[in-house]
Design an enzyme around this catalytic site. Structure first.
Site, PDB file in Angstrom:
ATOM      1  N   LYS A 114       0.806  -1.218   0.000  1.00  0.00           N
ATOM      2  CA  LYS A 114       0.000   0.000   0.000  1.00  0.00           C
ATOM      3  C   LYS A 114       0.838   1.266   0.000  1.00  0.00           C
ATOM      4  O   LYS A 114       0.396   2.301  -0.499  1.00  0.00           O
ATOM      5  CB  LYS A 114      -0.942   0.015   1.214  1.00  0.00           C
ATOM      6  N   LYS A 197      -7.140  -8.792  -9.977  1.00  0.00           N
ATOM      7  CA  LYS A 197      -8.433  -8.895  -9.311  1.00  0.00           C
ATOM      8  C   LYS A 197      -9.244  -7.617  -9.520  1.00  0.00           C
ATOM      9  O   LYS A 197      -8.674  -6.543  -9.723  1.00  0.00           O
ATOM     10  CB  LYS A 197      -8.268  -9.231  -7.816  1.00  0.00           C
ATOM     11  N   LYS A 200     -11.251  -1.656  -6.433  1.00  0.00           N
ATOM     12  CA  LYS A 200     -11.565  -0.241  -6.625  1.00  0.00           C
ATOM     13  C   LYS A 200     -10.299   0.594  -6.784  1.00  0.00           C
ATOM     14  O   LYS A 200     -10.323   1.647  -7.394  1.00  0.00           O
ATOM     15  CB  LYS A 200     -12.407   0.289  -5.473  1.00  0.00           C
TER      16      LYS A 200
HETATM   17  P1  ADP Z   1     -10.698  -3.404  -3.058  1.00  0.00           P
HETATM   18  O1  ADP Z   1      -9.712  -4.470  -3.487  1.00  0.00           O
HETATM   19  O2  ADP Z   1     -11.642  -3.047  -4.136  1.00  0.00           O
HETATM   20  O3  ADP Z   1     -10.017  -2.229  -2.412  1.00  0.00           O
HETATM   21  P2  ADP Z   1     -11.234  -4.252  -0.399  1.00  0.00           P
HETATM   22  O4  ADP Z   1      -9.800  -4.605  -0.248  1.00  0.00           O
HETATM   23  O5  ADP Z   1     -11.779  -3.067   0.342  1.00  0.00           O
HETATM   24  O6  ADP Z   1     -11.578  -4.094  -1.942  1.00  0.00           O
HETATM   25  O7  ADP Z   1     -12.061  -5.540  -0.042  1.00  0.00           O
HETATM   26  C1  ADP Z   1     -13.157  -5.585   0.807  1.00  0.00           C
HETATM   27  C2  ADP Z   1     -13.673  -7.001   0.832  1.00  0.00           C
HETATM   28  O8  ADP Z   1     -14.093  -7.425  -0.465  1.00  0.00           O
HETATM   29  C3  ADP Z   1     -12.633  -8.017   1.289  1.00  0.00           C
HETATM   30  O9  ADP Z   1     -13.268  -8.894   2.191  1.00  0.00           O
HETATM   31  C4  ADP Z   1     -12.224  -8.754   0.035  1.00  0.00           C
HETATM   32  O10 ADP Z   1     -11.896 -10.085   0.280  1.00  0.00           O
HETATM   33  C5  ADP Z   1     -13.445  -8.633  -0.866  1.00  0.00           C
HETATM   34  N1  ADP Z   1     -12.994  -8.488  -2.251  1.00  0.00           N
HETATM   35  C6  ADP Z   1     -12.459  -7.388  -2.808  1.00  0.00           C
HETATM   36  N2  ADP Z   1     -12.165  -7.568  -4.101  1.00  0.00           N
HETATM   37  C7  ADP Z   1     -12.525  -8.848  -4.393  1.00  0.00           C
HETATM   38  C8  ADP Z   1     -12.471  -9.654  -5.580  1.00  0.00           C
HETATM   39  N3  ADP Z   1     -12.008  -9.172  -6.728  1.00  0.00           N
HETATM   40  N4  ADP Z   1     -12.942 -10.929  -5.511  1.00  0.00           N
HETATM   41  C9  ADP Z   1     -13.437 -11.434  -4.361  1.00  0.00           C
HETATM   42  N5  ADP Z   1     -13.513 -10.729  -3.210  1.00  0.00           N
HETATM   43  C10 ADP Z   1     -13.050  -9.459  -3.217  1.00  0.00           C
HETATM   44 NA    NA Z   2      -7.841  -3.526  -1.408  1.00  0.00          NA
END
Ligand code: ADP
Ligand code: NA
Length: 330
Positions: A114, A197, A200
């Site tokens: 990060k 993946k 956001k």
């Molecule tokens: P981002 O990667 O969009 O910043 P977060 O890290 O805030 O999302 O993830 C919040 C939750 O959503 C976590 O529990 C994570 O495991 C799930 N999550 C995020 N992206 C994915 C994905 N592409 N596939 C499955 N689960 C996801």
């Molecule tokens: Na994330």
């Protein structure tokens, strides 16, 4: 016997959840509330570990909570709250920070990932101590189980280590939480880059399906999803990662097993298949979007729901902190 307690949180860092958040987190939380004493929080204290605009933070915290209720979290059964509404999170985090070794904190790999975009020396100390605040969130509620993806395993290990260290040094105080993987939900990938993946922070708008998006744009994005030059709908993550991702999405949203989908679309080409995936996404998201809009249109009611959540969470948090304060010598 009391139900096992589960705790999970999500950052209010976007104006909508995306499909990965929905399948990987929120939808599972809805299932878990059937069998657990569930605590779910919008972790706005974590969100400010990177520069955050106040109006956006406030809006996103409310939108996140509204989407959680709209997706099916029942305020009668689940304690849904905003982290900053419960003061004990930061107080316990400080105690745990003082129990954490510098080297131990420095081993957390997420900080390295990060902080890469700022450079380590420009990143905040808050970003460095992020996993310790997370440990405080979990230990504060004496959670038995924490749903975790692969990227969070290290943080849960730290949580257990800190809980154990406190118990050892000051007397038995914290429940040591177990990782809990309710149902292996595979990673949903970026529609435009199936090697990454859906996220956001890194996906382009075309690669991400947002829960609060209108049906038109959602359909368009699915129809334009990257596939490959072939035409057969087959599950093959190496040679057909885009198609495989769409199969996973369809299957997760409709409950139809992937082999059944493959048989159904035999000889039909990608167009017909993508159309069905798009409809599955629209059918899943439209009711959540409508309920979210309704919840956001009544500010007082959403405030009331969040106040109830904060009150219930505070009752538990206060109890834990009274014990902690006494044990530490405050
Ligand atoms: P981002 O990667 O969009 O910043 P977060 O890290 O805030 O999302 O993830 C919040 C939750 O959503 C976590 O529990 C994570 O495991 C799930 N999550 C995020 N992206 C994915 C994905 N592409 N596939 C499955 N689960 C996801
Ligand atoms: Na994330």
């Amino acid at each position: 016997m009391a139900r096992p307690r589960v705790l999970s949180g999500i950052q209010p860092t976007a104006d909508s959840f995306h499909l990965g958040n929905y399948l990987g987190a929120v939808r599972q939380w809805v299932t878990l509330q059937e069998t657990h004493d569930a605590f779910y929080c919008v972790v706005d204290l974590h969100a400010i570990t990177v520069p955050t605009e106040p109006a956006a933070l406030r809006r996103r915290s409310r939108v996140a909570a509204a989407q959680m209720f709209a997706a099916g979290l029942d305020p009668e059964r689940s304690t849904v709250f905003v982290q900053s509404h419960v003061r004990e999170h930061t107080e316990l985090a400080w105690v745990l920070i003082c129990l954490t070794g510098m080297g131990e904190a420095a081993r957390m790999t997420q900080f390295k990932d990060k902080s890469a975009r700022f450079g380590e020396s420009a990143a905040s100390v808050g970003l460095f101590t992020y996993p310790i605040l997370q440990a405080a969130d979990i230990l504060l509620y004496q959670a038995d189980r924490v749903p975790v993806g692969a990227d969070q395993k290290q943080h849960l290990e730290l949580t257990r280590d800190l809980g154990q260290r406190f118990n050892h040094r000051f007397g038995d105080t914290f429940v040591l939480p177990e990782p809990y993987i309710p149902k292996e939900v595979e990673k949903i990938t970026d529609l435009q880059d199936p090697s990454a993946k859906m996220s956001k922070s890194s996906s382009s708008p075309a690669g991400i399906l947002e829960v609060l998006e209108q049906p038109g744009p959602l359909r368009k994005k699915v129809m334009r999803a990257v596939t490959d030059t072939g035409s057969e709908v087959l599950f093959d993550e190496v040679n057909k990662p885009g198609v495989s991702n769409l199969l996973r999405i369809h299957s997760a949203l409709t409950g139809t097993p992937i082999p059944e989908l493959v048989t159904r679309f035999e000889g039909q080409g990608y167009g017909a298949f993508k159309k069905e995936v798009a409809e599955a996404v629209v059918d899943a998201f439209a009711p959540i979007r409508e309920r979210t809009e309704k919840l956001l249109s009544d500010e007082a009611e959403l405030d009331r729901m969040l106040a109830i959540g904060a009150e219930r969470a505070s009752a538990v948090a206060r109890q834990t902190m009274e014990l902690v304060r006494d044990r530490v010598g405050f």
